[in-house]
Design a protein around this motif. Sequence first.
Motif, PDB file in Angstrom:
ATOM      1  N   SER A   1      49.312  33.436  36.064  1.00 27.53           N
ATOM      2  CA  SER A   1      49.604  33.620  34.642  1.00 27.53           C
ATOM      3  C   SER A   1      48.915  34.840  34.049  1.00 27.53           C
ATOM      4  CB  SER A   1      49.207  32.368  33.849  1.00 27.53           C
ATOM      5  OG  SER A   1      50.038  31.271  34.224  1.00 27.53           O
ATOM      6  N   MET A   2      48.195  35.574  34.874  1.00 24.82           N
ATOM      7  CA  MET A   2      47.615  36.847  34.438  1.00 24.82           C
ATOM      8  C   MET A   2      48.672  37.915  34.628  1.00 24.82           C
ATOM      9  SD  MET A   2      44.479  36.451  33.360  1.00 24.82           S
ATOM     10  CE  MET A   2      43.754  38.075  33.492  1.00 24.82           C
ATOM     11  N   ASN A   3      49.305  38.311  33.543  1.00 22.91           N
ATOM     12  CA  ASN A   3      50.437  39.230  33.644  1.00 22.91           C
ATOM     13  C   ASN A   3      50.516  40.059  32.366  1.00 22.91           C
ATOM     14  OD1 ASN A   3      52.686  40.410  34.823  1.00 22.91           O
ATOM     15  ND2 ASN A   3      54.103  38.820  34.131  1.00 22.91           N
ATOM     16  N   GLY A   4      50.597  41.378  32.527  1.00 23.37           N
ATOM     17  CA  GLY A   4      50.649  42.265  31.377  1.00 23.37           C
ATOM     18  C   GLY A   4      49.324  42.411  30.687  1.00 23.37           C
ATOM     19  N   GLN A   5      48.234  42.153  31.403  1.00 24.59           N
ATOM     20  CA  GLN A   5      46.912  42.152  30.798  1.00 24.59           C
ATOM     21  C   GLN A   5      46.138  43.444  31.100  1.00 24.59           C
ATOM     22  OE1 GLN A   5      46.176  39.491  28.727  1.00 24.59           O
ATOM     23  NE2 GLN A   5      48.320  39.068  29.264  1.00 24.59           N
ATOM     24  N   THR A   6      45.203  43.770  30.234  1.00 27.27           N
ATOM     25  CA  THR A   6      44.241  44.823  30.494  1.00 27.27           C
ATOM     26  C   THR A   6      42.897  44.169  30.757  1.00 27.27           C
ATOM     27  OG1 THR A   6      43.854  45.076  28.106  1.00 27.27           O
ATOM     28  CG2 THR A   6      45.436  46.590  29.144  1.00 27.27           C
ATOM     29  N   ILE A   7      42.383  44.380  31.951  1.00 24.70           N
ATOM     30  CA  ILE A   7      41.117  43.784  32.362  1.00 24.70           C
ATOM     31  C   ILE A   7      40.022  44.804  32.108  1.00 24.70           C
ATOM     32  CG2 ILE A   7      39.906  42.560  34.195  1.00 24.70           C
ATOM     33  CD1 ILE A   7      42.678  41.371  33.418  1.00 24.70           C
ATOM     34  N   GLU A   8      39.228  44.582  31.092  1.00 28.63           N
ATOM     35  CA  GLU A   8      38.226  45.552  30.674  1.00 28.63           C
ATOM     36  C   GLU A   8      36.892  45.282  31.365  1.00 28.63           C
ATOM     37  OE1 GLU A   8      38.598  44.706  26.528  1.00 28.63           O
ATOM     38  OE2 GLU A   8      40.761  44.918  26.811  1.00 28.63           O
ATOM     39  N   ILE A   9      36.420  46.267  32.118  1.00 31.61           N
ATOM     40  CA  ILE A   9      35.149  46.155  32.829  1.00 31.61           C
ATOM     41  C   ILE A   9      34.220  47.183  32.203  1.00 31.61           C
ATOM     42  CG2 ILE A   9      34.006  46.227  35.080  1.00 31.61           C
ATOM     43  CD1 ILE A   9      36.722  45.645  36.363  1.00 31.61           C
ATOM     44  N   ALA A  10      33.441  46.722  31.223  1.00 33.06           N
ATOM     45  CA  ALA A  10      32.697  47.679  30.405  1.00 33.06           C
ATOM     46  C   ALA A  10      31.280  47.239  30.104  1.00 33.06           C
ATOM     47  CB  ALA A  10      33.443  47.900  29.084  1.00 33.06           C
ATOM     48  N   GLY A  11      30.875  46.078  30.599  1.00 38.11           N
ATOM     49  CA  GLY A  11      29.517  45.620  30.350  1.00 38.11           C
ATOM     50  C   GLY A  11      29.302  45.004  28.985  1.00 38.11           C
ATOM     51  N   GLY A  12      30.385  44.772  28.253  1.00 36.69           N
ATOM     52  CA  GLY A  12      30.283  44.188  26.916  1.00 36.69           C
ATOM     53  C   GLY A  12      31.611  44.316  26.185  1.00 36.69           C
ATOM     54  N   GLN A  13      31.632  43.917  24.933  1.00 40.04           N
ATOM     55  CA  GLN A  13      32.862  44.004  24.157  1.00 40.04           C
ATOM     56  C   GLN A  13      33.252  45.463  23.950  1.00 40.04           C
ATOM     57  OE1 GLN A  13      33.381  41.176  20.784  1.00 40.04           O
ATOM     58  NE2 GLN A  13      31.199  40.769  21.099  1.00 40.04           N
ATOM     59  N   VAL A  14      34.542  45.684  23.941  1.00 41.98           N
ATOM     60  CA  VAL A  14      35.059  47.052  23.767  1.00 41.98           C
ATOM     61  C   VAL A  14      35.357  47.281  22.290  1.00 41.98           C
ATOM     62  CG1 VAL A  14      36.924  48.619  24.359  1.00 41.98           C
ATOM     63  CG2 VAL A  14      36.019  47.061  26.077  1.00 41.98           C
TER      64      VAL A  14
END
Length: 250
Positions: A237-250
């Motif tokens: 169900s993970m589809n059309g998502q942006t997976i943010e790897i940034a160490g915290g909230q963007v």
Amino acid sequence: MNLAGKHALITGGGTGIGFAIAEALVAQGVHVTITGRRQEVLDEVATDGMTGMAMDVRDEADVTNKIAMAVAQNGPIQICIPNAGIAEGKAVHKTSMEFWRNMMATNLDGAFLTIRESLTSMRQTDWGRVITVASLAGLRGLKGAACYSASKHGMIGLTRSLSEDYLGTPYTFNAICPGYVDTPIVTRNITSIAQRAGISEEAALEIMVSSNRHHRLIAPEEVSAAVLYLCGPGSESMNGQTIEIAGGQV
């Protein structure tokens, strides 16, 4: 999902994030085709379970022919990872059309061509994952790097649109959006930023480190772990998502 025996294609797979993803997938029994511009570099780094194939993602004919060759050698591509890219900042008033077109041809056109050709064989199977390696710059824009940011915004738009096209099918499309990752690209940018800003390389590195919310560079393995999740059980169900790897909230 047992990944053993599946075939993955990773552009820009000879170094940095791409190679970390290749190693992680090989460890799961996937055969990985890694591409890059120089065959000798790919041959040097390729391990058991990897095939190095020189391919210029800017060249439509080359992408078409090489991906067909990869499929003929190792079977349908069921994990497609457009990762090849240029990361370089330049003020808009100093940006030539040549610089703009080369950035777009590599980052955006290259992703489009890689996905298009990989889907030819993927759609003949009962499962597939397309995971584009974008950037936080594709979500919020990056100061002093309008061209790069535009290319990554385009990549995310492409990914999201494809997820809509294939809703309800066994194929998913997601974008990974890391901050500054500890790769050769960051090393090169340290020198570039220092020269442009007239500061020391230590100060240039600190600019990048402080841009990540946890104030350290991200390890390539942190990105590859996200790829394994998107290919693993429970990710359907993970589809059309942006997976943010940034160490915290963007």
